[in-house]
Scaffold this motif. Structure first.
Motif, mmCIF file in Angstrom:
data_model
loop_
_atom_site.group_PDB
_atom_site.id
_atom_site.type_symbol
_atom_site.label_atom_id
_atom_site.label_comp_id
_atom_site.label_asym_id
_atom_site.label_seq_id
_atom_site.Cartn_x
_atom_site.Cartn_y
_atom_site.Cartn_z
ATOM 1 N N ARG A 6 0.848 -1.186 0.000
ATOM 2 C CA ARG A 6 0.000 0.000 0.000
ATOM 3 C C ARG A 6 0.882 1.235 0.000
ATOM 4 O O ARG A 6 1.954 1.239 0.593
ATOM 5 N N HIS A 7 0.443 2.267 -0.651
ATOM 6 C CA HIS A 7 1.086 3.571 -0.575
ATOM 7 C C HIS A 7 0.414 4.360 0.542
ATOM 8 O O HIS A 7 -0.671 3.987 1.006
ATOM 9 N N VAL A 8 1.037 5.452 0.954
ATOM 10 C CA VAL A 8 0.439 6.302 1.990
ATOM 11 C C VAL A 8 -0.960 6.725 1.542
ATOM 12 O O VAL A 8 -1.185 7.038 0.370
ATOM 13 N N ASP A 9 -1.889 6.702 2.483
ATOM 14 C CA ASP A 9 -3.312 7.046 2.296
ATOM 15 C C ASP A 9 -4.108 6.000 1.520
ATOM 16 O O ASP A 9 -5.252 6.228 1.177
ATOM 17 N N GLU A 10 -3.544 4.838 1.247
ATOM 18 C CA GLU A 10 -4.306 3.752 0.649
ATOM 19 C C GLU A 10 -4.787 2.821 1.751
ATOM 20 O O GLU A 10 -4.099 2.625 2.744
ATOM 21 N N ARG A 21 -17.140 -3.580 9.213
ATOM 22 C CA ARG A 21 -15.895 -3.378 8.477
ATOM 23 C C ARG A 21 -14.777 -2.913 9.401
ATOM 24 O O ARG A 21 -15.014 -2.185 10.358
ATOM 25 N N ILE A 22 -13.569 -3.315 9.059
ATOM 26 C CA ILE A 22 -12.354 -2.812 9.684
ATOM 27 C C ILE A 22 -11.530 -2.212 8.549
ATOM 28 O O ILE A 22 -11.273 -2.884 7.548
ATOM 29 N N GLU A 23 -11.152 -0.930 8.694
ATOM 30 C CA GLU A 23 -10.369 -0.261 7.665
ATOM 31 C C GLU A 23 -8.977 0.023 8.206
ATOM 32 O O GLU A 23 -8.827 0.536 9.310
ATOM 33 N N ILE A 24 -7.967 -0.350 7.436
ATOM 34 C CA ILE A 24 -6.577 -0.154 7.823
ATOM 35 C C ILE A 24 -5.934 0.733 6.763
ATOM 36 O O ILE A 24 -5.990 0.420 5.568
ATOM 37 N N LYS A 25 -5.345 1.843 7.206
ATOM 38 C CA LYS A 25 -4.758 2.799 6.279
ATOM 39 C C LYS A 25 -3.279 2.979 6.582
ATOM 40 O O LYS A 25 -2.883 3.090 7.743
ATOM 41 N N ARG A 35 3.399 3.686 9.774
ATOM 42 C CA ARG A 35 2.353 4.063 10.732
ATOM 43 C C ARG A 35 1.020 3.675 10.120
ATOM 44 O O ARG A 35 0.731 4.013 8.981
ATOM 45 N N MET A 36 0.225 2.941 10.907
ATOM 46 C CA MET A 36 -1.054 2.428 10.439
ATOM 47 C C MET A 36 -2.187 3.092 11.205
ATOM 48 O O MET A 36 -2.087 3.256 12.419
ATOM 49 N N GLY A 37 -3.240 3.436 10.509
ATOM 50 C CA GLY A 37 -4.462 3.909 11.147
ATOM 51 C C GLY A 37 -5.509 2.823 11.005
ATOM 52 O O GLY A 37 -5.658 2.238 9.928
#
Length: 65
Positions: A6-10, A21-25, A35-37
């Protein structure tokens, strides 16, 4: 194991059987760290592995006492 790049913000989206849903950014990448959100329903625990293992060790010790 599924490995994704993944790239940043993907995002990566996990959809549970009940539709939640669980979203991981990927928030940022600095040196060797990503760093993961994570956005998840409050009813789902989200922990770093070492914290989760420590919590489970304490629970197991309490149950066997």
């Amino acid at each position: 194991m599924l490995v994704l790049s993944r790239h940043v913000d993907e995002d990566i989206v996990l959809v549970l059987e009940d539709g939640r849903r669980i979203e991981i950014k990927a928030v940022s990448i600095r040196g060797g760290k990503v760093r993961m959100g994570i956005e998840a329903p409050r009813s789902i625990g989200v922990h770093r592995r070492e914290i989760w293992e420590a919590m489970n060790t304490k629970v197991s010790a309490a149950e066997s006492a």
